[in-house]
Every structure is written in C-alpha cells, then in structure tokens.
Design an enzyme around this catalytic site. Structure first.
Site, mmCIF file in Angstrom:
data_model
loop_
_atom_site.group_PDB
_atom_site.id
_atom_site.type_symbol
_atom_site.label_atom_id
_atom_site.label_comp_id
_atom_site.label_asym_id
_atom_site.label_seq_id
_atom_site.Cartn_x
_atom_site.Cartn_y
_atom_site.Cartn_z
ATOM 1 N N THR A 133 -2.733 -11.210 -0.196
ATOM 2 C CA THR A 133 -1.923 -11.188 1.017
ATOM 3 C C THR A 133 -1.872 -12.565 1.684
ATOM 4 O OG1 THR A 133 -1.984 -10.340 3.283
ATOM 5 C CG2 THR A 133 -4.048 -10.340 2.123
ATOM 6 N N ASP A 134 -0.830 -12.781 2.492
ATOM 7 C CA ASP A 134 -0.771 -14.020 3.276
ATOM 8 C C ASP A 134 -1.767 -13.988 4.444
ATOM 9 O OD1 ASP A 134 0.525 -12.126 4.852
ATOM 10 O OD2 ASP A 134 2.306 -13.345 5.251
ATOM 11 N N GLU A 135 -2.344 -12.802 4.719
ATOM 12 C CA GLU A 135 -3.249 -12.703 5.877
ATOM 13 C C GLU A 135 -4.525 -13.509 5.680
ATOM 14 O OE1 GLU A 135 -3.568 -8.819 7.668
ATOM 15 O OE2 GLU A 135 -1.672 -8.194 6.791
ATOM 16 N N TYR A 158 -10.157 -6.744 7.029
ATOM 17 C CA TYR A 158 -9.295 -6.604 5.845
ATOM 18 C C TYR A 158 -9.028 -7.963 5.219
ATOM 19 C CZ TYR A 158 -4.855 -6.475 3.282
ATOM 20 O OH TYR A 158 -3.868 -6.659 2.342
ATOM 21 N N LYS A 162 -10.109 -9.585 1.539
ATOM 22 C CA LYS A 162 -9.144 -10.067 0.545
ATOM 23 C C LYS A 162 -9.410 -11.539 0.227
ATOM 24 C CE LYS A 162 -6.100 -8.225 -1.150
ATOM 25 N NZ LYS A 162 -6.004 -7.364 -2.373
HETATM 26 N N1 LIG Z 1 1.377 -3.706 1.892
HETATM 27 C C1 LIG Z 1 1.588 -5.003 2.085
HETATM 28 O O1 LIG Z 1 2.423 -5.389 2.909
HETATM 29 C C2 LIG Z 1 0.843 -6.026 1.251
HETATM 30 C C3 LIG Z 1 1.217 -7.370 1.342
HETATM 31 C C4 LIG Z 1 0.570 -8.312 0.542
HETATM 32 C C5 LIG Z 1 -0.434 -7.911 -0.316
HETATM 33 N N2 LIG Z 1 -0.802 -6.605 -0.371
HETATM 34 C C6 LIG Z 1 -1.862 -6.226 -1.327
HETATM 35 O O2 LIG Z 1 -1.241 -5.444 -2.338
HETATM 36 C C7 LIG Z 1 -2.135 -4.470 -2.832
HETATM 37 C C8 LIG Z 1 -1.505 -3.097 -2.716
HETATM 38 O O3 LIG Z 1 -1.173 -2.844 -1.338
HETATM 39 P P1 LIG Z 1 -0.531 -1.466 -0.891
HETATM 40 O O4 LIG Z 1 0.117 -1.690 0.413
HETATM 41 O O5 LIG Z 1 0.216 -0.889 -2.016
HETATM 42 O O6 LIG Z 1 -1.867 -0.606 -0.652
HETATM 43 P P2 LIG Z 1 -2.073 0.963 -0.623
HETATM 44 O O7 LIG Z 1 -3.188 1.191 0.357
HETATM 45 O O8 LIG Z 1 -0.788 1.674 -0.430
HETATM 46 O O9 LIG Z 1 -2.573 1.319 -2.101
HETATM 47 C C9 LIG Z 1 -3.846 0.994 -2.574
HETATM 48 C C10 LIG Z 1 -4.110 1.849 -3.810
HETATM 49 O O10 LIG Z 1 -5.376 1.466 -4.341
HETATM 50 C C11 LIG Z 1 -6.113 2.636 -4.643
HETATM 51 N N3 LIG Z 1 -7.541 2.317 -4.536
HETATM 52 C C12 LIG Z 1 -8.250 2.058 -3.394
HETATM 53 N N4 LIG Z 1 -9.534 1.792 -3.696
HETATM 54 C C13 LIG Z 1 -9.622 1.860 -5.058
HETATM 55 C C14 LIG Z 1 -10.689 1.664 -5.982
HETATM 56 N N5 LIG Z 1 -11.917 1.344 -5.564
HETATM 57 N N6 LIG Z 1 -10.434 1.808 -7.299
HETATM 58 C C15 LIG Z 1 -9.194 2.137 -7.733
HETATM 59 N N7 LIG Z 1 -8.164 2.351 -6.909
HETATM 60 C C16 LIG Z 1 -8.373 2.207 -5.591
HETATM 61 C C17 LIG Z 1 -5.648 3.664 -3.623
HETATM 62 O O11 LIG Z 1 -5.907 4.993 -4.048
HETATM 63 C C18 LIG Z 1 -4.176 3.340 -3.521
HETATM 64 O O12 LIG Z 1 -3.436 4.044 -4.476
HETATM 65 C C19 LIG Z 1 -3.413 -4.613 -2.009
HETATM 66 O O13 LIG Z 1 -4.313 -5.366 -2.766
HETATM 67 C C20 LIG Z 1 -2.978 -5.363 -0.767
HETATM 68 O O14 LIG Z 1 -4.024 -6.141 -0.257
HETATM 69 C C21 LIG Z 1 -0.186 -5.647 0.390
#
Ligand SMILES: NC(=O)c1ccc[n+]([C@@H]2O[C@H](COP(=O)([O-])OP(=O)(O)OC[C@H]3O[C@@H](n4cnc5c(N)ncnc54)[C@H](O)[C@@H]3O)[C@@H](O)[C@H]2O)c1
Length: 351
Positions: A133-135, A158, A162
């Site tokens: 993430t950019d955070e 969070y 990350k």
């Molecule tokens: N949502 C955003 O805007 C955003 C932006 C940039 C980066 N990200 C990154 O992208 C990734 C996905 O984000 P998202 O919004 O889809 O998250 P999300 O919370 O919707 O999904 C996370 C998934 O990971 C699974 N999970 C959690 N712990 C686990 C573990 N220990 N083992 C296996 N599976 C596990 C959960 O069941 C879920 O399906 C994350 O790493 C997040 O940091 C998200």
C-alpha cells in the site's frame, strides 16, 4: 499455461485478480484463510473450473504452503493475504502483526526454499510479487506525491505492519537473492469490496436511508484506483518488473472524502431516487475523526508507466459509476457477506 499461487484470493482485490487471471487462462491455486473479509461468494462463478483450486488455509502455515508449492509447482506467487482495515488495526493491532508480518515471513521462507530447488528456465522466470500500500509512506501535505524513494513513515498499526512486510520482502531479495517484486498502490474501489470500507459503506448506508458518516472535516484526500486497473498493474509488474524493485501504482485521481461521498449520493439519486425525493446528500453527517488520520495520499506512478508501459483504463467518474451500478445489481452478495458479524457499525474510533 502458467500456474500462480495467489494468497488472499477470496478478498476484495485478490478476488478480482483471481477472476481476471482465470479468465485469461492462468491456473490459480488460491490460498485464503477466509477471515471476515474473505468470501467464497466472490468466486462462485469459478465453481467446477479446473483452473481454480481453492485451499482454505493460512499463509503462516509453512507445512501447508510448502506442500502446495511442491504439488502445484507455480511460476509465480502473488501475496494479497493481509489484515487490511485501518480502523480494525486501531482496535486490535495484534492480528495485523500476526498475518502481515509473521505470516508474510513464513510465506517468504517457504517460497525461498521452493525457489532454491527449482532449476533452469523455471528458476530464472520465477517471481514472488508482494502487494502493498501507499500508506507505508505516511501522510502528505497539500502538495507533492509519493515516489518509490519516499522514506517509509507509517502512521497506523496497519501501515506499520505492511511496511514491516515490505522490508522483509526486500531483505529476502538482498539476503537470499529471491526474485521479488513489490507494488505500493493507492486506495482501490470496485466490485466485491467488503462493506466496511468507505465507498461500499456509503452506498449501503445511503440505500438503507441511514446517516452517512464522514470522518473529521471530510477533506482528507485519497488517490482512488479502480480495482481492475490495480489487477492489470500487478500482471504488468509480474511480467516485466525488475526483481528487487518496487513500483508505485496509482491513477491520478485525488479526491477529498466528501467529494467521493457526494459523487455516490448523486449517482444514487439519479438511479434510485429516495421515495421522499430528498437528495441523499442530506444524509451526510460529520463524525469524530479517525485517530491519527493521514491527511493526504497521492501516488507518482511514472516509474510503472514509463518503464513498464502500464496505464489505467478508468477515470474516477467512470469507475465510481460502474461501482455504484455493480452494488445496485449485487445486493444479494452484500447481504451474504454481512452474515451477522459486522453490521456497518463504526469501529476504530478510540485511540
Ligand atoms: N484495499 C485497498 O485499497 C488496498 C490498497 C493497496 C494495497 N492493498 C493491499 O492489497 C491486499 C489485499 O487488500 P484487500 O483490500 O483485498 O483486502 P481484504 O481484507 O479484502 O482481503 C484480504 C484477504 O486475505 C485473507 N487473509 C487474511 N489473513 C490471511 C492469512 N493469514 N492467510 C491467508 N489468507 C488470509 C482474507 O480472508 C481475505 O480474503 C492487502 O495486502 C492490502 O494491504 C489494499
């Protein structure tokens, strides 16, 4: 046909990524712990598809991950699995360290050992892509953008977890030579987004006639990217990225939170006017700010665009209209993922 091990592929971005990858003919082994954020409903269209193997398990389970790697011999691993909601990390940071730091470390160790045993072209072509993430970069003032060389300054549990995982991924490249790639992306939105995050939460509450909570003065800025643009960026980095490098992903779509909420209200008023004819913007209520709320994020994605030729396909206006339409057409999905454990309530208010 390549095989990819995707972790967290039942979540929001991972789910979209898996659906697109399978549609492109990739064989996906999908490892997900199915936390509250993981929903197999998202993947129901893949039922019976031999190119999608779902495994219910944890990235921290090294014997399971090693067995999956040995059995399926993936050409790449894409790590989405994480605890991802800032407000939840304020209430309970421990789970974030457990999955995002300890879990990622375990995954890295299993993948390193698998990669070391590969030979020839398969070993040369193997990649682990870590989705971040950019955070991790902290907060910006009124001007400037995050570049890949902006120093890390995470402000929430969070983003700190990350940032720690990003450092471990980097260290596995420098220490063991593991061919890793990291993407740092801005805020995503689109289909299958769990309704605790701003955009789906506002859509759900607006339709239910409930107050629309906007944190602080509503002027915090996020740089919004439609989820399928993030998925295409990840595929581009997997294919063309240089091992050991990080790539910022963003769509040049900075918006204040209040602008996002007003845009959703307007789209819903056009598509599903309230029975009393009142505009949905009348439901907006300002609530106490999130503790430590980062003011502004903005991404400079010129490295990804210039070096690897990636471009986003969606403007914010096109993406948000498509998202609102998707939620209107998929209320059954929303109902099913809200199985009683989360009811659109406020969390993470107390520091
Ligand atoms: N949502 C955003 O805007 C955003 C932006 C940039 C980066 N990200 C990154 O992208 C990734 C996905 O984000 P998202 O919004 O889809 O998250 P999300 O919370 O919707 O999904 C996370 C998934 O990971 C699974 N999970 C959690 N712990 C686990 C573990 N220990 N083992 C296996 N599976 C596990 C959960 O069941 C879920 O399906 C994350 O790493 C997040 O940091 C998200």
């Amino acid at each position: 046909m390549p095989t990819w091990l995707v972790t967290g592929g039942a979540g929001f971005i991972g789910g979209n990524f898996v659906l697109e990858a399978v549609a492109k003919g990739i064989r996906v082994i999908n490892l997900d712990a199915l936390t509250y954020a993981g929903n197999l409903d998202t993947l129901s269209s893949l039922e019976g598809d031999p190119n999608h193997v779902f495994v219910h398990g944890n990235i921290g389970d090294q014997s399971l991950v090693s067995r999956l790697l040995a059995e399926h011999q993936p050409d790449a691993v894409v790590n989405f699995a994480a605890e991802s909601h800032v407000d939840r990390s304020i209430d309970g940071p421990g789970a974030f360290v457990q999955t995002n730091v300890v879990g990622t470390l375990a995954l890295l160790e299993s993948v390193r050992d698998y990669w070391r045993a590969l030979e020839g072209a398969k070993r040369d072509a193997f990649r682990l892509l870590h989705v971040s993430t950019d955070e991790v970069y902290g907060s910006l003032g009124d001007t400037g953008k995050f570049t890949e060389s902006t120093p890390f300054a995470p402000n929430s549990p969070y983003s700190a977890s990350k940032a720690a995982s990003d450092h471990l991924v980097r260290a596995f490249h420098h220490t063991y030579g593991l061919p890793v790639l990291t993407t740092n992306c801005s805020n995503n939105y689109g289909p299958y987004h769990f309704p605790e995050k701003l955009i789906p939460l506002i859509i759900a509450r607006a339709l239910a006639g409930e107050p629309l909570p906007v944190y602080g003065d509503g002027k915090n800025v996020r740089d919004w990217l439609y989820v399928s643009d993030h998925c295409s960026a990840i595929r581009t980095v997997l294919e063309k990225g240089r091992p050991g490098e990080t790539y910022n992903v963003g769509g040049d779509a900075e918006r204040q939170n209040i602008e996002v909420v007003e845009a959703i209200c307007k789209l819903l008023d056009e598509r599903r006017p309230r029975a009393d004819g009142e505009p949905r913007a009348s439901q907006i209520t300002y609530v106490t700010d999130r503790p430590g709320h980062d003011r502004r994020y903005a991404i400079d994605a010129s490295k990804l665009q210039g070096e690897l030729g990636w471009k986003p396909q969606y403007t914010f206006e096109k993406g948000i209209a498509q998202t609102v339409d998707w939620y209107l057409e998929n209320q059954a999905w929303v109902k099913r993922v809200l199985d009683g454990s989360y009811r659109l309530e406020r969390i993470g208010a107390a520091a």
